[in-house]
Scaffold this active site. Structure first.
Site, PDB file in Angstrom:
ATOM      1  CG  ASP A  67       3.328   0.831  -0.319  1.00  0.00           C
ATOM      2  OD1 ASP A  67       2.529   0.299   0.483  1.00  0.00           O
ATOM      3  OD2 ASP A  67       3.927   0.189  -1.197  1.00  0.00           O
ATOM      4  CG  ASN A  70      -5.673  -0.853  -0.690  1.00  0.00           C
ATOM      5  OD1 ASN A  70      -5.446   0.358  -0.699  1.00  0.00           O
ATOM      6  ND2 ASN A  70      -4.703  -1.732  -0.944  1.00  0.00           N
TER       7      ASN A  70
HETATM    8  C1  IPE Z   1      -1.071   1.393  -3.023  1.00  0.00           C
HETATM    9  O1  IPE Z   1      -0.378   0.620  -2.142  1.00  0.00           O
HETATM   10  C2  IPE Z   1      -2.378   1.846  -2.393  1.00  0.00           C
HETATM   11  C3  IPE Z   1      -2.250   2.823  -1.320  1.00  0.00           C
HETATM   12  C4  IPE Z   1      -1.137   3.347  -0.894  1.00  0.00           C
HETATM   13  C5  IPE Z   1      -3.508   3.232  -0.725  1.00  0.00           C
HETATM   14  P1  IPE Z   1      -0.543  -0.968  -2.090  1.00  0.00           P
HETATM   15  O2  IPE Z   1       0.304  -1.441  -0.979  1.00  0.00           O
HETATM   16  O3  IPE Z   1      -1.980  -1.338  -2.037  1.00  0.00           O
HETATM   17  O4  IPE Z   1       0.032  -1.402  -3.500  1.00  0.00           O
HETATM   18  P2  IPE Z   1       0.720  -2.761  -3.939  1.00  0.00           P
HETATM   19  O5  IPE Z   1      -0.216  -3.863  -3.522  1.00  0.00           O
HETATM   20  O6  IPE Z   1       2.024  -2.849  -3.239  1.00  0.00           O
HETATM   21  O7  IPE Z   1       0.902  -2.652  -5.421  1.00  0.00           O
HETATM   22  C1  IPE Z   2      -0.113   1.664   2.620  1.00  0.00           C
HETATM   23  O1  IPE Z   2       0.599   0.798   3.435  1.00  0.00           O
HETATM   24  C2  IPE Z   2      -1.488   1.963   3.176  1.00  0.00           C
HETATM   25  C3  IPE Z   2      -2.591   1.356   2.425  1.00  0.00           C
HETATM   26  C4  IPE Z   2      -2.487   0.658   1.332  1.00  0.00           C
HETATM   27  C5  IPE Z   2      -3.928   1.567   2.967  1.00  0.00           C
HETATM   28  P1  IPE Z   2       0.488  -0.763   3.264  1.00  0.00           P
HETATM   29  O2  IPE Z   2      -0.587  -1.254   4.189  1.00  0.00           O
HETATM   30  O3  IPE Z   2       0.327  -1.137   1.855  1.00  0.00           O
HETATM   31  O4  IPE Z   2       1.912  -1.216   3.802  1.00  0.00           O
HETATM   32  P2  IPE Z   2       2.791  -2.422   3.262  1.00  0.00           P
HETATM   33  O5  IPE Z   2       2.971  -2.243   1.805  1.00  0.00           O
HETATM   34  O6  IPE Z   2       2.017  -3.682   3.582  1.00  0.00           O
HETATM   35  O7  IPE Z   2       4.061  -2.323   4.029  1.00  0.00           O
HETATM   36 MG    MG Z   3       1.663  -1.582   0.401  1.00  0.00          MG
END
Ligand code: IPE
Ligand code: IPE
Ligand code: MG
Length: 245
Positions: A20, A68
């Site tokens: 994340d 996502n």
């Molecule tokens: C979890 O991260 C999914 C992945 C890392 C692929 P998210 O960024 O989607 O999760 P939330 O929305 O912070 O819970």
């Molecule tokens: C994790 O990084 C990757 C995916 C969920 C695909 P994020 O895109 O969730 O990054 P933040 O949470 O917005 O910083």
């Molecule tokens: Mg995230």
């Protein structure tokens, strides 16, 4: 060297990672979120090699969740394209490292190009034995449990076994990757203290490690730190166990 502190006899067999913070990393650099995902992919390449060298047997990474899809279309499209490019670009290195690719999730719902590229790599690397890289793509923990329940219900309806035969062991055989052990260590980057629908069944007794580091800046040293922290824990599984001093 910090690496010496790892007890090589107690390396977690299965490490799961919620990668994340790509978006936050990009925003902080004045870049767009997609640049953050590209950088996140570079981190994953490094960490696959590092984990394998440290003796990890299975590395499961949360790559794209069932939630996502709600992101802006440009970001979803860019992620699906990045998976295609990565699957094409990494095949040679995976063969060289002895990494076997697996995917957990509803792969059949992915765009054709993404699905086909992944299936090719899964097939091409199926004989590799050094480490399994299990990408959780279009993965949701609740979806996985519902999918297992459906498969089991079909078998019961077909008369293959009775409802009374369903126990934890049988149930787990219908999850996406029944051949993998449960994760020993779950790492989440970007300091979020939540599970976000990842591996709900499998992490019942995983040790959880959260770091402030954003995924694009996560290094081998951070992985080592997480493993050392894990090795300092007392895993009890509900029993009475003497604490480590
Ligand atoms: C979890 O991260 C999914 C992945 C890392 C692929 P998210 O960024 O989607 O999760 P939330 O929305 O912070 O819970
Ligand atoms: C994790 O990084 C990757 C995916 C969920 C695909 P994020 O895109 O969730 O990054 P933040 O949470 O917005 O910083
Ligand atoms: Mg995230």
């Amino acid at each position: 060297m910090i690496e010496k502190e790892i007890d090589p006899t107690r390396v977690p067999k299965h490490v799961a990672v919620i990668m994340d913070g790509n978006g936050r990393w990009a925003t902080r650099q004045g870049l767009n979120r997609i640049e953050g995902h590209i950088q996140g992919y570079k981190t994953l390449r490094r960490i696959v090699e590092d984990a394998s060298n440290l003796g990890v047997e299975v590395l499961t990474t949360y790559t794209f969740s069932t939630e996502n899809w709600t992101r802006p279309k440009e970001e979803v499209d860019a992620l699906m394209k990045l998976i295609v490019q990565a699957a094409r670009a990494e095949i040679a290195d995976m063969q060289e490292l002895g990494v076997r690719l697996m995917v957990s999730g509803r792969i059949e719902e992915l765009p054709d190009a993404t699905r086909e590229e992944l299936l090719q790599d899964i097939e091409a690397t199926k004989g590799n034995t050094k480490m399994i890289l299990n990408l959780a793509i279009n993965y949701g923990g609740r979806r996985e449990i519902v999918d297992a329940a459906r498969k089991i219900a079909r078998r019961v309806a077909a008369g293959d076994f009775k409802p009374e035969d369903i126990d934890e062991h049988l149930f787990s055989q219908y999850l996406y990757s029944p051949e993998l052990p449960d994760p020993d260590l779950l790492i989440r980057t970007a300091n979020e203290m939540r599970i976000s629908n990842f591996l709900l069944w499998e992490i019942a007794y995983s040790e959880i490690y959260v770091t402030k580091k954003l995924w694009p800046e996560f290094t081998k040293e951070d992985l080592i730190e997480a493993i050392i922290d894990y090795q300092g824990r007392t895993r009890k599984f509900g029993a009475v166990v003497e604490e480590k001093s």
